[in-house]
Write an enzyme that holds these catalytic residues in place. Sequence first.
Site, short mmCIF file in Angstrom:
data_model
loop_
_atom_site.label_atom_id
_atom_site.label_comp_id
_atom_site.label_asym_id
_atom_site.label_seq_id
_atom_site.Cartn_x
_atom_site.Cartn_y
_atom_site.Cartn_z
N GLU A 1 35.04 6.88 -30.45
CA GLU A 1 33.94 7.50 -29.71
C GLU A 1 33.50 6.50 -28.65
O GLU A 1 33.06 5.40 -28.98
CB GLU A 1 32.77 7.83 -30.65
CG GLU A 1 31.71 8.65 -29.94
CD GLU A 1 30.29 8.39 -30.40
OE1 GLU A 1 29.42 9.23 -30.14
OE2 GLU A 1 30.04 7.34 -31.03
N ASP B 1 25.71 23.16 -49.79
CA ASP B 1 25.01 22.47 -50.89
C ASP B 1 25.42 23.09 -52.22
O ASP B 1 25.13 24.26 -52.47
CB ASP B 1 23.50 22.59 -50.66
CG ASP B 1 22.68 22.05 -51.84
OD1 ASP B 1 23.24 21.26 -52.63
OD2 ASP B 1 21.50 22.44 -51.95
N ASP C 1 32.88 5.24 -34.52
CA ASP C 1 31.57 5.40 -33.89
C ASP C 1 31.32 4.35 -32.80
O ASP C 1 31.50 3.16 -33.05
CB ASP C 1 30.52 5.24 -35.01
CG ASP C 1 29.14 5.70 -34.60
OD1 ASP C 1 28.95 6.91 -34.42
OD2 ASP C 1 28.24 4.84 -34.48
N ASP D 1 19.85 21.01 -54.12
CA ASP D 1 18.81 20.05 -53.71
C ASP D 1 18.49 20.16 -52.21
O ASP D 1 17.73 19.37 -51.67
CB ASP D 1 19.19 18.61 -54.09
CG ASP D 1 20.42 18.11 -53.33
OD1 ASP D 1 21.02 18.90 -52.56
OD2 ASP D 1 20.79 16.93 -53.51
N ASP E 1 34.54 8.68 -40.88
CA ASP E 1 33.79 8.05 -39.81
C ASP E 1 33.72 6.55 -40.08
O ASP E 1 33.41 6.14 -41.20
CB ASP E 1 32.37 8.64 -39.76
CG ASP E 1 31.93 8.97 -38.36
OD1 ASP E 1 31.92 8.05 -37.53
OD2 ASP E 1 31.60 10.14 -38.10
N HIS F 1 28.10 16.97 -33.71
CA HIS F 1 26.78 16.82 -34.32
C HIS F 1 25.76 16.16 -33.40
O HIS F 1 24.60 16.04 -33.77
CB HIS F 1 26.92 16.01 -35.62
CG HIS F 1 27.35 14.60 -35.34
ND1 HIS F 1 28.58 14.29 -34.80
CD2 HIS F 1 26.71 13.42 -35.48
CE1 HIS F 1 28.67 12.98 -34.63
NE2 HIS F 1 27.54 12.43 -35.04
N ASP F 2 26.19 15.68 -32.24
CA ASP F 2 25.26 15.04 -31.30
C ASP F 2 24.96 15.92 -30.09
O ASP F 2 24.23 15.49 -29.19
CB ASP F 2 25.88 13.74 -30.75
CG ASP F 2 26.00 12.66 -31.81
OD1 ASP F 2 25.20 12.66 -32.76
OD2 ASP F 2 26.92 11.83 -31.68
C1 NOJ Z 1 27.21 8.16 -32.45
C2 NOJ Z 1 27.03 9.14 -33.56
O1 NOJ Z 1 27.85 10.25 -33.33
C3 NOJ Z 1 25.57 9.47 -33.62
O2 NOJ Z 1 25.30 10.55 -34.46
C4 NOJ Z 1 24.84 8.22 -34.06
O3 NOJ Z 1 23.46 8.46 -34.00
C5 NOJ Z 1 25.17 7.03 -33.17
N1 NOJ Z 1 26.56 6.94 -32.82
C6 NOJ Z 1 24.78 5.76 -33.85
O4 NOJ Z 1 25.64 5.54 -34.95
#
Ligand code: NOJ
Length: 564
Positions: free
Chosen positions: A256, A21, A199, A25, A98, A331-332
Amino acid sequence: MKKKWWKESVVYQIYPRSFYDSNGDGVGDLRGIIEKLDYLQELGVNVVWLSPVYQSPNDDNGYDISNYRAIMDEFGTLADWEEMLAGMHQRGIRLIMDLVVNHTSDEHPWFVESRKSKDNPYRDYYIWRPAKDGREPNNWFSFFSGSAWQYDQATDEYYLHLFSRKQPDLNWENPAVRREIYDMMHWWLQKGVDGFRMDVINMISKVPGLPDAPVTSNSRYQFGGRYFINGPRLAEFLQEMKDEVLSKYDIFTVGETPLVSPEDAVALTHEESGYLNMLFQFEHMEVDVDRGATTRLNLVPWRLSALKQVMTRWQKGLEGQSWNSLYLSNHDQPRQVSRFGDDGRYRVESAKLLATFLHMLQGTPYIYQGEEIGMTNVKFDSIEEYRDIETLNAYRELVEERGLDRQAVLAGIHAKSRDNARTPVQWDDGEQAGFTTGEPWIKINPNYRAINVRQALADPHSIFYYYQKLIRLRKENPVVVYGRYDLILEEDEAIVAFTRTLEGDRLLVILNFTAGGPVFELPGQISFAGQELLISNYEVDAAEPLHHLSLRPFEARVYRLSGA
Ligand code: NOJ
């Protein structure tokens, strides 16, 4: 196998909200990324995958886009973005963005129009259906809990949303939708973007009629994947995207694609006839998942042989035809050192071991921000500290609607929540880990005093420098990129070992995935005259005979075998 720049690359994923950041913020931003470009260059990566930075109401942290051609206010401006891109290119780093086109935000102007009336010109940009027997049009669940359908009073119909109700699915059957998407892709490519991460791209084609899913659980809604994953027109849509857009540029594309097999991957990414360069497959992310459960937030012990089997299936299944993408976290997903290594006593050793595993497989490795300093999962005591919509919705459903034990659900969240990966990057041991001078949007992992970038840069034995060396080895040794993979010790539950071979060059990779001290015995069929140690995570006597090695906890070694 053809030589390509995207095969020789190492990718670094930035989740911008949590990276750095610059303006206090509490939210990471583009100028924050600009300030850290030298850091990325020092690490040695040459591609950045940037999670979404487009305008978004942030129901799902940017994966719900309300304007594809504008930057989210919290992240900065298009001018900042251009400066960031120029800064990357100056340093030999390419940028992949993305591409989230299975759905938009419900605040996207297309959807705002679409919901107005049944004869609105944008109606058919989304998937609208009337009620069936007074209920939702079908029984599919949404990945973020509840039904995949949302009722909309204005026109007395439902719209489909595989993710949150603020992420309506686009109707790819409509050629106008596809045209809009291709135009938008050209717009970014003209601006100098080097590729896309797409995605959930294998969910864009739904089976006509949107049939009910088979009932496999006693919950109200069911998994409809067979009617929208790898759907009937997926190949046709991707072929069109390739013809209209992708084939016109020398770019990096990765799809993905949950629930794909190596055979699906070859069809979608074949060197000659495929549409994309590579896919993110999920099979190795499922070794510790209970497939019968309706939520990913559960704890299942995993076996090393299962992980090996999956990785080997993908290595051999794509060999000579397609290219693997290599990842253990993003990140997932939870932090890899917590999930597959040991985030306590052997954190440093096991983080290096996992890095060695990944970077020595055949494919393009992806490093998720913070992984290079061994960041770990976080355990917030209360659900109030969590921010991720998937986690919050699942908690609500499991605890409040189904009455499951709060502590048990929280334990699942500690193990699997996406927020494990989303706590801010720990830059130093000062206030808020040096991430922000303000109040961070999500709490910092309390272990930042010990685990942070400043510490890593000051310690020549840090995980950071180990990653740097792995990346260098890839650049210097074509066998690391292109060598054929062959597993040895298939059944072993402690050790992963394999060779990589490119013409006369052969590497031997030995990885002890346990805190114990197993003995590695080199199978007799591997003959060689000399050995050279390329990298290891302990002090090693490079000449130690390979036929019988006593390994230390989470020990990793890579040798070059000569005269094979
Ligand atoms: C996969 C993404 O990596 C994830 O973070 C997102 O919540 C879902 N697709 C929906 O876009």
